[in-house]
Design a protein around this motif. Structure first.
Motif, short mmCIF file in Angstrom:
data_model
loop_
_atom_site.label_atom_id
_atom_site.label_comp_id
_atom_site.label_asym_id
_atom_site.label_seq_id
_atom_site.Cartn_x
_atom_site.Cartn_y
_atom_site.Cartn_z
N SER A 1 -10.90 -0.27 4.21
CA SER A 1 -10.33 1.04 4.77
C SER A 1 -9.64 1.22 6.32
O SER A 1 -9.10 2.65 6.36
CB SER A 1 -11.47 1.17 5.30
OG SER A 1 -12.36 1.74 6.55
N ARG A 2 -9.63 0.20 7.11
CA ARG A 2 -8.60 -0.02 8.11
C ARG A 2 -6.81 -0.28 6.59
O ARG A 2 -6.48 0.19 7.95
CB ARG A 2 -8.70 -1.10 8.41
CG ARG A 2 -9.86 -0.19 9.37
CD ARG A 2 -10.36 -1.15 10.83
NE ARG A 2 -10.52 -2.72 11.00
CZ ARG A 2 -11.78 -3.32 10.56
NH1 ARG A 2 -12.53 -2.36 10.52
NH2 ARG A 2 -12.12 -4.51 10.40
N VAL A 3 -6.62 -0.42 5.96
CA VAL A 3 -5.04 -0.64 5.56
C VAL A 3 -4.42 0.45 5.69
O VAL A 3 -5.02 1.11 5.41
CB VAL A 3 -5.25 -1.33 4.29
CG1 VAL A 3 -5.33 -2.92 4.66
CG2 VAL A 3 -5.45 -0.55 3.53
N ARG A 4 -3.18 0.95 6.00
CA ARG A 4 -2.44 2.14 5.84
C ARG A 4 -1.00 1.53 5.11
O ARG A 4 -0.93 0.63 4.75
CB ARG A 4 -1.93 2.09 7.20
CG ARG A 4 -2.90 1.73 8.70
CD ARG A 4 -3.64 3.27 7.96
NE ARG A 4 -5.13 4.17 9.09
CZ ARG A 4 -5.76 3.41 8.61
NH1 ARG A 4 -6.54 3.53 7.91
NH2 ARG A 4 -6.60 3.33 10.02
N PRO A 5 -0.57 2.84 4.57
CA PRO A 5 0.61 2.57 3.45
C PRO A 5 1.85 1.73 4.44
O PRO A 5 1.61 2.21 5.91
CB PRO A 5 1.41 4.19 3.71
CG PRO A 5 0.01 5.01 3.63
CD PRO A 5 -0.50 4.66 4.61
N ASP B 1 1.49 -1.34 4.41
CA ASP B 1 0.72 -2.99 4.89
C ASP B 1 1.08 -3.58 3.45
O ASP B 1 1.20 -2.78 2.08
CB ASP B 1 -0.56 -2.55 5.16
CG ASP B 1 -1.13 -1.92 6.57
OD1 ASP B 1 0.22 -2.23 7.04
OD2 ASP B 1 -2.19 -1.58 6.91
N HIS C 1 -12.77 5.57 -0.97
CA HIS C 1 -11.30 5.63 -0.78
C HIS C 1 -10.66 5.94 -2.05
O HIS C 1 -11.35 4.73 -3.01
CB HIS C 1 -11.25 4.69 0.51
CG HIS C 1 -11.43 4.76 1.83
ND1 HIS C 1 -11.21 5.72 2.93
CD2 HIS C 1 -12.44 4.57 2.12
CE1 HIS C 1 -11.97 5.94 3.39
NE2 HIS C 1 -12.98 4.71 3.16
N VAL D 1 0.66 -1.20 -0.14
CA VAL D 1 -0.04 -0.21 -0.36
C VAL D 1 1.06 1.72 0.27
O VAL D 1 1.94 0.90 1.10
CB VAL D 1 -0.86 -0.06 1.38
CG1 VAL D 1 -2.02 1.16 1.17
CG2 VAL D 1 -1.79 -1.25 1.14
N LEU E 1 -7.56 4.24 -3.00
CA LEU E 1 -6.44 2.56 -3.28
C LEU E 1 -5.47 2.96 -3.79
O LEU E 1 -5.27 2.66 -4.74
CB LEU E 1 -6.61 1.84 -2.18
CG LEU E 1 -5.35 0.29 -1.67
CD1 LEU E 1 -5.29 0.80 -0.17
CD2 LEU E 1 -6.82 -0.76 -1.51
N GLY F 1 -0.45 4.19 -1.06
CA GLY F 1 -1.40 5.76 -0.45
C GLY F 1 -2.62 5.23 0.45
O GLY F 1 -2.97 4.18 -0.44
N HIS F 2 -3.26 6.08 0.84
CA HIS F 2 -4.75 5.31 0.98
C HIS F 2 -5.64 6.49 1.65
O HIS F 2 -5.05 7.31 3.26
CB HIS F 2 -4.82 4.15 2.32
CG HIS F 2 -5.82 3.10 2.63
ND1 HIS F 2 -6.46 2.33 3.15
CD2 HIS F 2 -6.96 3.71 1.43
CE1 HIS F 2 -7.57 1.87 2.84
NE2 HIS F 2 -7.90 2.65 1.89
N THR F 3 -6.77 7.74 1.05
CA THR F 3 -7.13 8.59 1.33
C THR F 3 -8.42 8.59 0.52
O THR F 3 -9.29 7.60 -0.12
CB THR F 3 -6.76 9.63 0.48
OG1 THR F 3 -6.80 9.43 -1.12
CG2 THR F 3 -4.46 9.70 0.77
#
Length: 275
Positions: free
Chosen positions: A93-97, A99, A30, A19, A32, A21-23
């Motif tokens: 929606s809870r994954v982060r850069p 991951d 979102h 990942v 991704l 980016g995720h905004t």
């Protein structure tokens, strides 16, 4: 709907993707960004990927989620845009850069863009816009002008403005709130927009009423129409047969599979549809 003519498709890969980016783009929507070099390099316009959602807080999400490839980036990134609707997308929606997600793709049969047919008209509702933004990429690269209808309930849920600006496409944002997304109003606007020169191809995704409008316009202008179909699917590879379309004209035969024969189909009766 008819299956588009056969053409070579890239061999899908099953790779871990980091990942990048995720905004948030809009309420519950979102964007991704994933480092998926093989998909970014080979995905044809209109294809999709299957994303395996990582286990979150002890909750196992068993089936992957189909996601349209919204953008392909030269550096090896792809973008998907999704709406949080259930357990799987809530976990996503809870994954982060940083991951990592398992990505299978590119999958399916994409759009067929005529080389010299004229302008492109793309009509999308909500995240349906994401199914054809890669086609707008290809049109831009080929010097084909695009007009893109971005339909949503409210202005803050319109998707694709920045993408159209980046690609030099004309964006027509229409909403339910101000009445501009109404079929009659949009019909008049597009008729005026293309009064001097009809588009060479019409594509649509995300709404039954906009699909009906696109059919009316394509027949009026006598131009081909291609529809990207959204469907629930378990495998994305044609194994489970859970996404077969109905074929009312032949009730004894299973319909084409959205994941393998689509997700893009030609509309029966439109020019350029298979005989």
């Amino acid at each position: 709907m008819d299956v588009l003519p056969t053409r070579d498709r890239p061999t899908p890969a099953c790779d871990p993707a980091v990942v990048v980016g995720h905004t948030p783009l809009a309420p519950a929507i979102h964007r991704l960004v994933l480092r998926a070099a093989r998909v970014a390099a080979t995905a044809q316009a209109g294809q999709f990927v299957m994303l395996s959602v990582p286990q979150a807080a002890g909750e196992l999400i068993q089936l992957p989620r189909p996601m349209a490839v919204h953008r392909r980036r030269p550096g090896g990134d792809i973008e998907v845009v999704y709406n949080v609707q259930g357990r799987g997308t809530e976990a996503l929606s809870r994954v982060r850069p940083g991951d990592s997600l398992l990505v299978t793709g590119p999958l399916g049969r994409g759009f067929d863009l005529p080389a010299t047919a004229g302008p492109l008209l793309a009509i999308g509702r909500g995240i349906g816009v994401c199914s054809f933004m890669t086609l707008v990429e290809d049109a831009s690269a080929a010097g084909i002008p695009s007009t893109v209808v971005l339909s949503a309930r409210t202005d803050d849920r319109v998707i694709g403005r920045s993408d159209c600006a980046e690609l030099g496409a004309e964006a027509l944002a229409v909403t339910d709130l101000d009445g501009t997304s109404a079929v009659e109003a949009l019909d008049r606007r597009l008729a005026a927009r293309f009064a001097d020169r009809a588009p060479g191809l019409v594509v649509v995704c995300g709404s039954h009423r906009l699909t009906a409008l696109a059919m009316t316009l394509a027949r009026r202008w006598r131009v081909p129409l291609q529809v990207s179909v959204e469907a629930h699917m378990a495998c994305g590879l044609g194994y489970c047969h859970g996404c077969a379309l109905p074929r009312p004209a032949d009730p004894g035969r299973e319909g084409p599979l959205v994941c393998f024969d689509g997700p893009v189909f030609a509309v029966q009766g439109s020019p350029g549809a298979p005989a």
